[in-house]
Enzyme design. Structure first.
Site, PDB file in Angstrom:
ATOM      1  N   LYS A  13       0.372  -1.854  -0.064  1.00 41.31           N
ATOM      2  CA  LYS A  13       0.055  -0.053  -0.149  1.00 41.31           C
ATOM      3  C   LYS A  13       0.784   1.304   0.062  1.00 41.31           C
ATOM      4  O   LYS A  13       2.112   1.130   0.944  1.00 41.31           O
ATOM      5  CB  LYS A  13      -0.896  -0.024   1.306  1.00 41.31           C
ATOM      6  CG  LYS A  13      -1.655   1.293   1.659  1.00 41.31           C
ATOM      7  CD  LYS A  13      -2.754   1.644   0.567  1.00 41.31           C
ATOM      8  CE  LYS A  13      -3.581   2.828   0.579  1.00 41.31           C
ATOM      9  NZ  LYS A  13      -4.194   3.730   0.025  1.00 41.31           N
ATOM     10  N   SER A  19     -12.158   6.296  -2.292  1.00 42.70           N
ATOM     11  CA  SER A  19     -11.623   7.559  -1.802  1.00 42.70           C
ATOM     12  C   SER A  19     -11.303   7.520  -0.325  1.00 42.70           C
ATOM     13  O   SER A  19     -11.171   8.106   0.112  1.00 42.70           O
ATOM     14  CB  SER A  19     -12.739   8.757  -1.436  1.00 42.70           C
ATOM     15  OG  SER A  19     -12.139  10.282  -1.283  1.00 42.70           O
ATOM     16  N   MET A  20      -9.981   6.301  -0.265  1.00 42.22           N
ATOM     17  CA  MET A  20      -9.347   6.131   0.768  1.00 42.22           C
ATOM     18  C   MET A  20      -9.185   6.669   1.739  1.00 42.22           C
ATOM     19  O   MET A  20      -8.786   6.927   2.800  1.00 42.22           O
ATOM     20  CB  MET A  20      -8.559   4.254   0.408  1.00 42.22           C
ATOM     21  CG  MET A  20      -9.456   3.347  -0.315  1.00 42.22           C
ATOM     22  SD  MET A  20     -10.884   2.889   0.338  1.00 42.22           S
ATOM     23  CE  MET A  20     -10.024   1.893   1.580  1.00 42.22           C
ATOM     24  N   CYS A  67      -2.102   9.452  -6.413  1.00 39.62           N
ATOM     25  CA  CYS A  67      -3.269   9.661  -5.305  1.00 39.62           C
ATOM     26  C   CYS A  67      -4.411  10.859  -5.822  1.00 39.62           C
ATOM     27  O   CYS A  67      -3.851  12.384  -5.048  1.00 39.62           O
ATOM     28  CB  CYS A  67      -3.089   9.480  -3.806  1.00 39.62           C
ATOM     29  SG  CYS A  67      -4.295   9.180  -2.701  1.00 39.62           S
ATOM     30  N   ASN A 122      -3.551   4.691 -12.456  1.00 33.94           N
ATOM     31  CA  ASN A 122      -4.080   4.901 -11.108  1.00 33.94           C
ATOM     32  C   ASN A 122      -6.002   4.968 -11.763  1.00 33.94           C
ATOM     33  O   ASN A 122      -5.898   5.304 -12.446  1.00 33.94           O
ATOM     34  CB  ASN A 122      -3.773   6.014 -10.483  1.00 33.94           C
ATOM     35  CG  ASN A 122      -3.698   6.029  -8.687  1.00 33.94           C
ATOM     36  OD1 ASN A 122      -4.544   5.642  -8.591  1.00 33.94           O
ATOM     37  ND2 ASN A 122      -2.484   5.905  -8.417  1.00 33.94           N
ATOM     38  N   SER A 123      -6.278   5.067 -10.606  1.00 36.15           N
ATOM     39  CA  SER A 123      -7.979   5.621 -10.893  1.00 36.15           C
ATOM     40  C   SER A 123      -7.846   5.939 -11.727  1.00 36.15           C
ATOM     41  O   SER A 123      -7.618   7.827 -11.830  1.00 36.15           O
ATOM     42  CB  SER A 123      -8.641   4.861  -9.531  1.00 36.15           C
ATOM     43  OG  SER A 123      -7.664   6.163  -8.439  1.00 36.15           O
ATOM     44  N   GLY A 162      -6.742  -4.401  -9.533  1.00 37.59           N
ATOM     45  CA  GLY A 162      -6.665  -3.781  -8.483  1.00 37.59           C
ATOM     46  C   GLY A 162      -7.876  -3.970  -8.232  1.00 37.59           C
ATOM     47  O   GLY A 162      -8.864  -5.427  -7.218  1.00 37.59           O
ATOM     48  N   THR A 163      -9.202  -3.573  -8.763  1.00 40.73           N
ATOM     49  CA  THR A 163     -10.749  -3.941  -8.582  1.00 40.73           C
ATOM     50  C   THR A 163     -11.122  -5.258  -8.232  1.00 40.73           C
ATOM     51  O   THR A 163     -12.039  -5.702  -7.256  1.00 40.73           O
ATOM     52  CB  THR A 163     -11.690  -3.090  -9.646  1.00 40.73           C
ATOM     53  OG1 THR A 163     -11.071  -1.731  -9.276  1.00 40.73           O
ATOM     54  CG2 THR A 163     -13.349  -3.102  -9.280  1.00 40.73           C
TER      55      THR A 163
HETATM   56  O1  LIG Z   1      -7.395   6.793  -1.494  1.00 41.83           O
HETATM   57  C1  LIG Z   1      -6.613   6.187  -1.668  1.00 41.83           C
HETATM   58  O2  LIG Z   1      -5.598   6.028  -0.675  1.00 41.83           O
HETATM   59  C2  LIG Z   1      -5.717   6.172  -3.050  1.00 41.83           C
HETATM   60  N1  LIG Z   1      -6.906   4.873  -3.709  1.00 41.83           N
HETATM   61  C3  LIG Z   1      -6.517   5.387  -5.167  1.00 41.83           C
HETATM   62  O3  LIG Z   1      -7.249   4.911  -6.086  1.00 41.83           O
HETATM   63  N2  LIG Z   1      -5.058   5.868  -5.578  1.00 41.83           N
HETATM   64  C4  LIG Z   1      -3.800   5.955  -4.757  1.00 41.83           C
HETATM   65  O4  LIG Z   1      -3.603   6.206  -5.350  1.00 41.83           O
HETATM   66  C5  LIG Z   1      -4.489   6.269  -3.746  1.00 41.83           C
HETATM   67  I1  LIG Z   1      -3.408   6.741  -1.813  1.00 41.83           I
END
Ligand SMILES: O=C(O)c1[nH]c(=O)[nH]c(=O)c1I
Length: 309
Positions: free
Chosen positions: A44, A69-70, A128, A192-193, A269-270
């Site tokens: 992570k 949206s972690m 991110c 990335n997303s 990922g997903t």
């Molecule tokens: O929300 C997150 O932790 C996150 N979520 C993502 O979809 N891509 C990222 O690089 C990250 I750092």
């Protein structure tokens, strides 16, 4: 057919691995990836200190993928460096994803990773989309160039970057021109997303995740064509670099498409989040079947050989 491949001269049983952020925040999850048939694994994205991340619900699986949206929840970089120090690199390569909240934080983490002298690969996350108030460097080319100049100099070893999706040839050209300036920038992970999508639930007339009024990064079926485009765009523009494909992989055919587009490794990922580490068995079975049907015995026979009309 044989799925054996290599990455930066390291041999791998197969080109599959997790995408940073999925099934890789805690040691037990990382151990499960080591035990799985994944060819490699990545941790992570980490910051200087541990973070709780955003309020929940912050991840939602959807018929066509996911939204998240972690907010960068992670155990802090020391935790992942400790894990990297104990990893058996003979078994499979380990990548460490770093997403410091500032250039200084990134330099501190990268220096510690360099001091640890581990065979782990650094994947610098420039993309991110979910830390409120932190614009992502991947969409600020001046900041990206500065980050890379400082990290490339400080780290001195081969490293890679995790890029956001771009949607314009001028952006492909500009980003590639920056990346090509750094000789020890050895690999590029696309994508990335797709940042800041908005999923609405018709019945409740509401957003489906709490942070940022429901705006979050999209993954899954939604992003496959964009992921393939970015893999191929940087494959064409950065001939001296290795491309890692990420985005929209659900089947062996999707892995095949990423490889055809120029990827050397392919991240999941997903689909991994929804199916678990056994997905790596299924994807390898499906890829082997597809290769056999097409008469390919090795990945190098078709990797990067995307035809155009
Ligand atoms: O929300 C997150 O932790 C996150 N979520 C993502 O979809 N891509 C990222 O690089 C990250 I750092």
């Amino acid at each position: 057919p044989d799925l054996a491949t290599s990455f930066l001269e390291q041999p791998l049983d197969n080109p599959l691995m997790n995408a940073a952020g999925v099934w890789c925040t805690l040691a037990a999850q990382l151990d499960a990836l080591v035990e799985s048939s994944a060819g490699a694994l990545v941790t992570k994205s980490c910051t200087l200190s541990r973070r709780d991340g955003n309020a929940e619900p912050r991840y939602r699986a959807l018929p066509l993928g996911s939204i998240n949206s972690m907010g960068l929840p992670n155990e802090g970089y020391a935790y992942y460096l400790d894990y990297a120090a104990c990893h058996d690199y003979e078994r499979k390569p380990l990548f460490v994803s770093v997403s410091g909240l500032s250039l200084d934080d990134n330099l501190t983490i990268v220096a510690a990773l360099r001091e640890a002298v581990l065979p782990a690969f650094l994947e610098l996350n420039l993309s991110c989309p979910n830390v409120e108030g932190k614009p992502q460097p991947g969409y600020d080319f001046e900041a990206m160039d500065q980050f890379l100049a400082e990290v490339a100099t400080a780290y001195r070893r081969p490293f890679g970057v995790k890029l956001p999706p771009y949607f314009d040839f001028v952006h492909f050209d500009t980003a590639a021109e920056i990346l090509n300036r750094y000789d020890n920038l050895a690999f590029i992970t696309c994508i990335n997303s797709i940042g800041n999508g908005l999923v609405i639930d018709t019945d409740s007339e509401s957003t489906v995740i709490r942070p940022k009024d429901g705006f979050g990064g999209l993954g899954g079926d939604y992003v496959l064509p964009t992921a393939l485009a970015n893999v191929n765009a940087f494959y064409r523009r950065c001939p001296g670099k290795t491309i890692i494909g990420c985005g929209g992989v659900q089947t062996g055919a999707h892995v095949f498409q990423h490889l055809l587009a120029g990827a050397t490794l392919v991240q999941v990922g997903t689909a991994l989040h929804e199916e678990g580490p056994s997905i790596f068995d299924r994807l390898q079975h499906e890829l082997r079947e597809l290769m056999a049907k097409k008469g390919y015995s090795r990945i190098e026979e078709f990797r990067g050989r995307l035809k155009t009309l």
